[in-house]
Design a protein around this motif. Structure first.
Motif, short mmCIF file in Angstrom:
data_model
loop_
_atom_site.label_atom_id
_atom_site.label_comp_id
_atom_site.label_asym_id
_atom_site.label_seq_id
_atom_site.Cartn_x
_atom_site.Cartn_y
_atom_site.Cartn_z
N ALA A 4 19.81 -8.39 -37.92
CA ALA A 4 19.47 -9.55 -38.76
C ALA A 4 20.57 -9.79 -39.80
CB ALA A 4 18.12 -9.31 -39.46
N VAL A 5 21.09 -8.71 -40.39
CA VAL A 5 22.17 -8.86 -41.38
C VAL A 5 23.42 -9.41 -40.70
CG1 VAL A 5 23.74 -7.58 -42.93
CG2 VAL A 5 21.28 -6.99 -42.86
N SER A 6 23.74 -8.88 -39.54
CA SER A 6 24.93 -9.31 -38.83
C SER A 6 24.84 -10.78 -38.44
CB SER A 6 25.12 -8.43 -37.59
OG SER A 6 26.26 -8.84 -36.88
N ARG A 7 23.66 -11.18 -37.94
CA ARG A 7 23.46 -12.59 -37.58
C ARG A 7 23.60 -13.49 -38.81
NH1 ARG A 7 19.70 -10.88 -33.81
NH2 ARG A 7 18.08 -10.77 -35.40
N ALA A 8 23.04 -13.03 -39.93
CA ALA A 8 23.12 -13.83 -41.17
C ALA A 8 24.58 -14.04 -41.58
CB ALA A 8 22.33 -13.13 -42.28
N ALA A 9 25.36 -12.94 -41.52
CA ALA A 9 26.78 -13.05 -41.92
C ALA A 9 27.53 -13.96 -40.96
CB ALA A 9 27.41 -11.65 -41.95
N SER A 10 27.24 -13.82 -39.67
CA SER A 10 27.91 -14.67 -38.68
C SER A 10 27.56 -16.13 -38.91
CB SER A 10 27.48 -14.27 -37.26
OG SER A 10 27.85 -12.96 -36.99
N GLY A 11 26.27 -16.37 -39.17
CA GLY A 11 25.81 -17.74 -39.37
C GLY A 11 26.48 -18.39 -40.56
N LEU A 12 26.84 -17.60 -41.54
CA LEU A 12 27.49 -18.13 -42.74
C LEU A 12 29.01 -18.14 -42.61
CD1 LEU A 12 25.12 -16.29 -45.21
CD2 LEU A 12 25.52 -18.76 -45.28
N GLY A 13 29.50 -17.59 -41.48
CA GLY A 13 30.95 -17.60 -41.25
C GLY A 13 31.69 -16.55 -42.04
N TYR A 14 31.02 -15.46 -42.45
CA TYR A 14 31.66 -14.44 -43.27
C TYR A 14 32.22 -13.31 -42.39
CZ TYR A 14 29.07 -16.59 -47.15
OH TYR A 14 28.57 -17.47 -48.07
N GLY A 15 33.35 -12.77 -42.80
CA GLY A 15 33.93 -11.62 -42.12
C GLY A 15 33.06 -10.39 -42.34
N GLN A 16 32.81 -9.64 -41.30
CA GLN A 16 31.90 -8.50 -41.41
C GLN A 16 32.37 -7.33 -40.56
OE1 GLN A 16 28.30 -8.59 -38.71
NE2 GLN A 16 28.65 -10.79 -38.89
N ARG A 17 31.86 -6.16 -40.85
CA ARG A 17 32.04 -5.00 -39.99
C ARG A 17 30.88 -4.03 -40.22
NH1 ARG A 17 36.32 -0.50 -41.13
NH2 ARG A 17 34.58 0.76 -40.42
N ASP A 18 30.64 -3.19 -39.23
CA ASP A 18 29.71 -2.09 -39.41
C ASP A 18 30.37 -1.06 -40.31
OD1 ASP A 18 27.96 -3.32 -37.75
OD2 ASP A 18 28.08 -1.86 -36.11
N ILE A 19 29.57 -0.44 -41.16
CA ILE A 19 30.13 0.54 -42.09
C ILE A 19 29.05 1.57 -42.43
CG2 ILE A 19 29.54 -0.85 -44.14
CD1 ILE A 19 32.25 0.05 -45.33
N ALA A 20 29.45 2.83 -42.54
CA ALA A 20 28.51 3.87 -42.96
C ALA A 20 28.58 4.01 -44.48
CB ALA A 20 28.85 5.20 -42.30
N SER A 21 27.46 4.25 -45.10
CA SER A 21 27.47 4.45 -46.55
C SER A 21 27.84 5.89 -46.88
CB SER A 21 26.09 4.14 -47.14
OG SER A 21 26.10 4.51 -48.51
N GLY A 22 28.81 6.04 -47.76
CA GLY A 22 29.20 7.38 -48.20
C GLY A 22 28.31 7.88 -49.32
N ALA A 23 27.78 6.97 -50.10
CA ALA A 23 26.96 7.34 -51.26
C ALA A 23 25.48 7.34 -50.88
CB ALA A 23 27.23 6.37 -52.40
N PHE A 24 24.66 7.96 -51.71
CA PHE A 24 23.20 7.92 -51.55
C PHE A 24 22.67 6.58 -52.01
CE2 PHE A 24 23.94 12.41 -52.96
CZ PHE A 24 23.87 12.93 -51.69
N HIS A 25 21.50 6.21 -51.51
CA HIS A 25 20.82 5.02 -51.99
C HIS A 25 19.32 5.21 -51.83
CE1 HIS A 25 24.49 2.74 -52.48
NE2 HIS A 25 24.88 3.16 -51.29
N ASP A 26 18.54 4.42 -52.61
CA ASP A 26 17.08 4.45 -52.43
C ASP A 26 16.70 4.14 -50.99
OD1 ASP A 26 16.09 4.96 -55.18
OD2 ASP A 26 17.07 3.06 -55.65
#
Lengths: 416, 416
Positions: free
Chosen positions: B343-365
């Motif tokens: 869903a995130v990838s489709r949203a970015a594509s739909g808006l024409g934004y450059g994107q890539r898959d990325i792993a988070s190095g930091a912790f998050h909720d």
């Protein structure tokens, strides 16, 4: 061997222990140590004790403007240059019972033994207690021997303060006032020879089961502070390839220095003893690593060549950080005189003691006598090589053997 | 793309800057940072500001027993499980203006934009501000999301004290009392999906000139403390062959670990960030070196295999010292759900934004939502990858792009 045979092991040991009571402390495991800084009340008491024993032994006491204290045995030729022996009476803050003070008491015992053996020496023999060798209260150390040498004057150190803000100048003046009853002598002199007895402060003699180290000289030293500057980054996110990690460049630098300093003969001394990292947080890449280098060698050529290679070696080793190398200290090796070395060696042989030549790793007042006269030192073993610590220890037998060798050496030199 | 088009860049930025005024600090070079610890007066003020904006946007506000704050947009099917988005409002002590707070304000802006575009969503959308993610005042972090998850209860943290001795329990009670006018909701829930917007806290997106990171998961972490114990010795006297030098064995250990952790793909994170040496004196061989290891990897297999090899690698590398290795922390990788990622990838594509898959190095909720529902995250670039620092920065355009992607993602998920 007349004088040496009269050395009294128990009297000598009892005096060492009486001195150790002045400033007695306990080490981490209860070992009996000493904290007796120069020019303190405890130092005054120790000097009074020494002056009392010197009087009983028939020696003449005098003090110079640097508070160096001299105990003189007269020669049959009172105008001959004296043979000088001694060491220092001050200790490290967490020090032991032998470093320094033994060399002074060995001198006293050796001269007293020579006198008690009824031996008249051609040359006078003087026992000296140098002021502030350790530098623990007032830095640097060796102020007394440097002043005697003439490369410095006591006034040059007058403004140096201790941790409580007391100046060396004031402390020196107060001590000299308290010893106004002691004859004053001019600062400096031109001895015929100088020989200093000291514990080895290293493990070599003990490991090899030897009694005496004939000291060949004091190795040279070069001290550096290396600062490596990178950039902080998040440990979880920053790719290793993009980091400027000061800890990793420090490791590369130390690895390269280990290769530079490799010495199959194990004579070279190379130590990284201090390391500081910033910001020093486990999940942050470090942007700062500071480490010390203590490099020593008895050969001036090696000291110069490898010491000069330190900075280029570090620069070639680091990958991503900036480097700053500061040389803090540079002392050339001191080489002792064959006349004194041979006298010490003959004395040990004559007494049947195991001996070897050995270079001194630590500094001593003796290095400031080298420019003045033929100089040498006598080492005895100390347990595990430990010093500057309450665990410092040499046995009554070990110290007596060293004192006998000193007595025989002084006797030979004073007859020349 | 209805909702995304209604995102107001300037309103969104102004709210970020208004929040940054609460706890404003200056960095070393004058950068405008934030110090806003959880459950403080500043935190209360920030929450009131957020509650006010939520009211203006027509959202319903509620708070749970862990002080997690929820802003609810109602769905056409009010009984449907909500789509949840959000992050945290607390900062590091020397923190920035974007970490955490941007994810909360992006949620508010996205939902408000969807509403202002006149879009009715089937599912409710809730914006959450989790309590104490940073752990800077009360350790550990993520108390709010852990309590929502159910793996911990707020009572489990009640006795944790801050630097001034105030307990988390007392601080939480005081905050909840100050928000007695806010509707109370039960702790926990079962969302349809969770998506969190956050700055990357790494340099990858900026370096590659991309707008959006589709986060694949949060890498696993293993933290160790290594203690190397040798023996002190005199740097000038002790032969290198007889030393038990803790610094040298530390260098050997880090060298060996570097080989173990080698990763040509540069995905693995290995950091020695903390080093302590004792006695840390330049002319004494060190008898103690303590260093930290922070090891992270997104693949559980690599994390287990190489992490388990750390202690044997160190033991094989050291030469003369004793070694103690303590594992302080061990967190398996969290893998995000394809539904949310797509869903995130489709949203970015739909808006024409450059994107890539990325792993988070930091912790998050977000990692505590993984067991509850399909979970994902949206990253935006931040300058030089810097965070936990006043220099942390993303531009108004960068944050607006992230918020538009969040709006489109929420709209799609809430329609399911």
């Amino acid at each position: 061997m007349g004088g040496a045979a009269s050395v009294q092991e128990s009297r000598h040991w009892d005096r060492l222990m009486a001195m150790a009571a002045l400033g007695a402390i306990r080490g981490a495991d209860g070992e009996p140590g000493v904290n007796r800084a120069c020019l303190t009340e405890l130092d005054r008491a120790a000097r009074r004790l020494l002056i009392g024993w010197a009087g009983e032994a028939g020696l003449t006491v005098s003090v110079d403007a640097a508070a160096n204290l001299f105990l003189r045995h007269e020669g049959t030729d009172p105008d001959a240059a004296p043979v000088l022996t001694g060491s220092h009476m001050d200790s490290q803050p967490n020090g032991g019972r032998f470093d320094g003070i033994w060399g002074v008491l060995a001198g006293l015992e050796a001269v007293q033994a020579i006198r008690e053996a009824g031996i008249a020496t051609k040359r006078p023999i003087e026992v000296v207690a140098w002021t502030n060798e350790e530098g623990g209260r007032f830095a640097p150390g060796c102020m007394g021997s440097m002043s005697y040498n003439g490369c410095k004057r006591p006034e040059d150190f007058a403004a140096v303060t201790d941790a409580e803000g007391i100046t060396f100048g004031d402390a020196l003046r107060a001590l000299l006032e308290s010893e106004a009853d002691i004859a004053r002598r001019p600062l400096g002199g031109k001895p015929f020879a100088y020989v200093e007895a000291h514990i080895e402060q290293g493990p070599v003699l003990e490991r090899e089961g030897l009694d005496i180290g004939v000291v060949t000289g004091i190795q040279g030293s070069r001290w550096f502070t290396v600062t490596i500057t990178g950039e902080t980054a998040h440990a979880g996110t920053a790719p290793l390839g993009l980091r400027r990690d000061a800890v990793q460049d420090m490791v590369r630098a130390i690895e390269a220095l280990n290769r530079l300093m490799a010495d199959p003969a194990d004579i070279l001394r190379f130590t990284v003893g201090r390391v500081e990292v910033g910001p020093n947080s486990s999940n942050t890449v470090a942007d700062r690593a500071v480490f010390s280098i203590d490099f020593r060698h008895p050969d001036a050529g090696v000291l110069t060549e490898r010491g000069d290679a330190i900075e280029p070696t570090i620069r070639a080793a680091v990958r991503n950080c900036d480097v700053h190398v500061l040389e803090r200290f540079h002392a050339l090796p001191a080489v002792f005189d064959p006349m004194v070395r041979e006298a010490v060696s003959r004395a040990a042989s004559g007494l049947g003691y195991g001996q070897r030549d050995i270079a001194s790793g630590a500094f001593h007042d003796a290095q400031f006598m080298v420019p003045l006269c033929p100089t040498g030192m006598i080492f005895i073993p100390c347990r595990k090589g430990i010093s500057h610590n309450p665990a410092e220890y040499s046995s009554p037998e070990q110290v007596a053997k060293g004192t006998r060798v000193l007595a025989a050496t002084l006797e030979e030199l004073a007859a020349r």
